[in-house]
Design a protein around this motif. Sequence first.
Motif, PDB file in Angstrom:
ATOM      1  N   CYS A  14      -6.037  -1.258   4.007  1.00  0.00           N
ATOM      2  CA  CYS A  14      -4.911  -1.833   3.867  1.00  0.00           C
ATOM      3  C   CYS A  14      -4.421  -2.773   4.982  1.00  0.00           C
ATOM      4  O   CYS A  14      -3.375  -3.764   5.068  1.00  0.00           O
ATOM      5  N   LEU A  15      -4.960  -2.388   6.025  1.00  0.00           N
ATOM      6  CA  LEU A  15      -4.731  -3.136   7.292  1.00  0.00           C
ATOM      7  C   LEU A  15      -5.243  -4.363   7.830  1.00  0.00           C
ATOM      8  O   LEU A  15      -5.522  -4.876   8.888  1.00  0.00           O
ATOM      9  N   TYR A  16      -6.370  -4.778   6.987  1.00  0.00           N
ATOM     10  CA  TYR A  16      -7.002  -5.951   6.899  1.00  0.00           C
ATOM     11  C   TYR A  16      -6.817  -7.135   5.952  1.00  0.00           C
ATOM     12  O   TYR A  16      -6.434  -6.662   4.762  1.00  0.00           O
ATOM     13  N   ASN A  17      -6.759  -8.420   6.498  1.00  0.00           N
ATOM     14  CA  ASN A  17      -6.373  -9.540   5.719  1.00  0.00           C
ATOM     15  C   ASN A  17      -7.827  -9.639   4.870  1.00  0.00           C
ATOM     16  O   ASN A  17      -8.932 -10.010   5.253  1.00  0.00           O
ATOM     17  N   SER A  18      -7.708  -9.687   3.373  1.00  0.00           N
ATOM     18  CA  SER A  18      -8.928  -9.611   2.793  1.00  0.00           C
ATOM     19  C   SER A  18      -9.591 -11.099   2.792  1.00  0.00           C
ATOM     20  O   SER A  18     -11.043 -11.098   2.191  1.00  0.00           O
ATOM     21  N   GLN A  23      -2.563  17.360   1.763  1.00  0.00           N
ATOM     22  CA  GLN A  23      -3.353  16.042   1.606  1.00  0.00           C
ATOM     23  C   GLN A  23      -4.813  16.224   1.554  1.00  0.00           C
ATOM     24  O   GLN A  23      -5.238  16.381   2.453  1.00  0.00           O
ATOM     25  N   ALA A  24      -5.594  15.932   0.180  1.00  0.00           N
ATOM     26  CA  ALA A  24      -7.010  16.256   0.118  1.00  0.00           C
ATOM     27  C   ALA A  24      -7.578  14.867   0.347  1.00  0.00           C
ATOM     28  O   ALA A  24      -8.654  14.892   0.805  1.00  0.00           O
ATOM     29  N   GLY A  25      -7.046  13.952  -0.183  1.00  0.00           N
ATOM     30  CA  GLY A  25      -7.676  12.455   0.053  1.00  0.00           C
ATOM     31  C   GLY A  25      -6.654  11.264   0.292  1.00  0.00           C
ATOM     32  O   GLY A  25      -5.517  11.626   0.085  1.00  0.00           O
ATOM     33  N   ILE A  26      -7.239  10.116   0.485  1.00  0.00           N
ATOM     34  CA  ILE A  26      -6.520   8.879   0.569  1.00  0.00           C
ATOM     35  C   ILE A  26      -6.956   7.880  -0.446  1.00  0.00           C
ATOM     36  O   ILE A  26      -8.299   7.769  -0.577  1.00  0.00           O
ATOM     37  N   VAL A  27      -6.281   7.358  -1.334  1.00  0.00           N
ATOM     38  CA  VAL A  27      -6.769   6.461  -2.414  1.00  0.00           C
ATOM     39  C   VAL A  27      -7.452   5.118  -1.792  1.00  0.00           C
ATOM     40  O   VAL A  27      -6.820   4.389  -0.869  1.00  0.00           O
ATOM     41  N   SER A  28      -8.829   5.027  -2.151  1.00  0.00           N
ATOM     42  CA  SER A  28      -9.704   4.116  -1.426  1.00  0.00           C
ATOM     43  C   SER A  28      -9.958   2.923  -2.138  1.00  0.00           C
ATOM     44  O   SER A  28      -9.450   1.863  -1.949  1.00  0.00           O
ATOM     45  N   PHE A  29     -10.800   3.195  -3.490  1.00  0.00           N
ATOM     46  CA  PHE A  29     -11.336   2.194  -4.074  1.00  0.00           C
ATOM     47  C   PHE A  29     -11.767   2.949  -5.467  1.00  0.00           C
ATOM     48  O   PHE A  29     -11.938   4.120  -5.613  1.00  0.00           O
ATOM     49  N   CYS A  65       0.700  -1.253   0.081  1.00  0.00           N
ATOM     50  CA  CYS A  65      -0.083  -0.077   0.130  1.00  0.00           C
ATOM     51  C   CYS A  65       0.980   1.164   0.080  1.00  0.00           C
ATOM     52  O   CYS A  65       2.007   1.131   0.316  1.00  0.00           O
ATOM     53  N   GLY A  66       0.313   2.294  -0.147  1.00  0.00           N
ATOM     54  CA  GLY A  66       1.149   3.577  -0.089  1.00  0.00           C
ATOM     55  C   GLY A  66       0.317   4.341   1.253  1.00  0.00           C
ATOM     56  O   GLY A  66      -0.335   3.851   1.898  1.00  0.00           O
ATOM     57  N   GLY A 119      -2.556  -1.494  -5.685  1.00  0.00           N
ATOM     58  CA  GLY A 119      -1.520  -1.125  -4.827  1.00  0.00           C
ATOM     59  C   GLY A 119      -1.222   0.330  -4.549  1.00  0.00           C
ATOM     60  O   GLY A 119      -0.390   0.471  -3.515  1.00  0.00           O
ATOM     61  N   ASP A 120      -2.097   1.222  -5.193  1.00  0.00           N
ATOM     62  CA  ASP A 120      -1.894   2.431  -4.785  1.00  0.00           C
ATOM     63  C   ASP A 120      -2.443   2.970  -3.146  1.00  0.00           C
ATOM     64  O   ASP A 120      -2.643   4.011  -2.789  1.00  0.00           O
ATOM     65  N   SER A 121      -3.648   1.774  -2.973  1.00  0.00           N
ATOM     66  CA  SER A 121      -4.326   2.169  -1.777  1.00  0.00           C
ATOM     67  C   SER A 121      -3.635   2.784  -0.531  1.00  0.00           C
ATOM     68  O   SER A 121      -2.626   2.313  -0.512  1.00  0.00           O
ATOM     69  N   GLY A 122      -4.315   3.787   0.132  1.00  0.00           N
ATOM     70  CA  GLY A 122      -3.656   4.342   1.218  1.00  0.00           C
ATOM     71  C   GLY A 122      -2.677   5.614   0.842  1.00  0.00           C
ATOM     72  O   GLY A 122      -2.361   6.285   1.740  1.00  0.00           O
ATOM     73  N   GLY A 123      -2.320   5.702  -0.528  1.00  0.00           N
ATOM     74  CA  GLY A 123      -1.500   6.776  -0.906  1.00  0.00           C
ATOM     75  C   GLY A 123      -2.038   7.977  -1.117  1.00  0.00           C
ATOM     76  O   GLY A 123      -3.340   7.892  -0.983  1.00  0.00           O
ATOM     77  N   PRO A 124      -1.663   9.161  -1.377  1.00  0.00           N
ATOM     78  CA  PRO A 124      -2.142  10.413  -1.251  1.00  0.00           C
ATOM     79  C   PRO A 124      -2.740  10.985  -2.561  1.00  0.00           C
ATOM     80  O   PRO A 124      -2.278  10.735  -3.383  1.00  0.00           O
ATOM     81  N   LEU A 125      -3.801  11.734  -2.524  1.00  0.00           N
ATOM     82  CA  LEU A 125      -4.310  12.537  -3.307  1.00  0.00           C
ATOM     83  C   LEU A 125      -3.914  14.200  -2.844  1.00  0.00           C
ATOM     84  O   LEU A 125      -4.397  14.344  -1.743  1.00  0.00           O
ATOM     85  N   ILE A 126      -2.929  14.691  -3.541  1.00  0.00           N
ATOM     86  CA  ILE A 126      -2.298  15.867  -3.044  1.00  0.00           C
ATOM     87  C   ILE A 126      -2.725  17.066  -4.086  1.00  0.00           C
ATOM     88  O   ILE A 126      -2.798  17.026  -5.303  1.00  0.00           O
ATOM     89  N   CYS A 127      -3.063  18.001  -3.494  1.00  0.00           N
ATOM     90  CA  CYS A 127      -3.597  19.243  -4.067  1.00  0.00           C
ATOM     91  C   CYS A 127      -2.808  20.387  -3.874  1.00  0.00           C
ATOM     92  O   CYS A 127      -2.076  20.464  -2.716  1.00  0.00           O
TER      93      CYS A 127
END
Length: 392
Positions: free
Chosen positions: A168-172, A352-358, A152-153, A334-342
């Motif tokens: 990201c912190l859960y076993n799927s 940081q405006a957002g977190i990559v979710s789904f 994850c990011g 794989g980018d989950s958890g990473g930043p959406l930066i504005c």
Amino acid sequence: MLMLVVTAAVLGSAGRPAAAERCGLVASGQPDPFGLMAQLSGNFVPPVPVAPVKRSSASTQSPSPINNPWNVFNRQPTTLDSFNAFQQIMTLLGKRRKRQSGLYEQLTRVRRETEAVKARVRRIVGGYDAIPGQLCWQVKIQIGDVRDETICGGTILGSRTVLIAAHCLYNSETRRRISDRNVIVVVGGMNRDVGEVYGHDTTGCAEPFGIQQSIVHPNYNYDLNDNDIGILILNRPIDLDHKPCACSACLTARTPQVAEWCVVSGYGEESSDGSNDRDPVPLKWTQLQIRHQDYSGSCAFNSFPARGGFGGQRTNLDLFLCAGAQKWEDTCQGDSGGPLICLDPVKKTYYQAGIVSFGDDCGAGTGGQYTRVAAYIPWILANTAGDVTVDL
């Protein structure tokens, strides 16, 4: 040149503002590292989407099973694969979408969930390779072990604080929390291999960190993805004053406007099935436009039929920002958890405006969902023991 507004005259030993006062300032020395400042003058040129070129097996090194834990999904799935995946999905009550109904949509969901069985994560499609210091707030998070690892990011908000997506912190497969001892944060890596035993750090600046504690939002909903936010408290501080490859993104109550362009980044797949990946995959970024949030289908969301156990619930879109929808420019597995930066248009700093979710298939033309960080500032501050400050 980027200008930083210092809100407190706190100086470090080198006579410069302390790390907490330098948030949102890239370390690459570029005056406009992502081309976002052109929005302020009306001269912004949107990226031109380019369809990915399929890499031939003769010109591309095949990643090893260890390097690519999703390798099993890169082959053509068999009928048995789809059947087994469907059983797992129904057991897990995985992601559903309003538009997925009927036989064709059901098979499409099976295929999507087959790709997501190992990890509910997303990665960068299209975009640009980063240069050292350009994405100094970005970290790679290794989850699991060498036999079964996902990536994850995350985003540096303080010397010991990293923001991440809760999922990201859960076993799927089991839906259980990942043990903190199986989470490693890699700061300053320029490709996906950095931090692995076989990886090579070309900058000499990358550094792994263990975590003291992981914190998931108490109202996180695994199925709907609501409140998809978490915090990692590192077991020791990052030296933000002297480490050129590390910096913090700003935390602010500002939210980007519809039609504004922002930046996402990560170490992930360069195509939906990973077949177009380079070896190793570099840290990348791309520009995405903020879109109007609704349930029309132009933005991804999860929903459940009224007859199901969730009683017709669907993702609460007020908790998210929708961004993207241009083809071939997207986040992906794989980018989950990473930043959406504005870009803050007043201070000319990056927040940081957002977190990559789904989202839906990578680069398919549907907007992805990013946890709206501004909605969680009180919760972040309450769980970071003064390590994070709000950039007012």
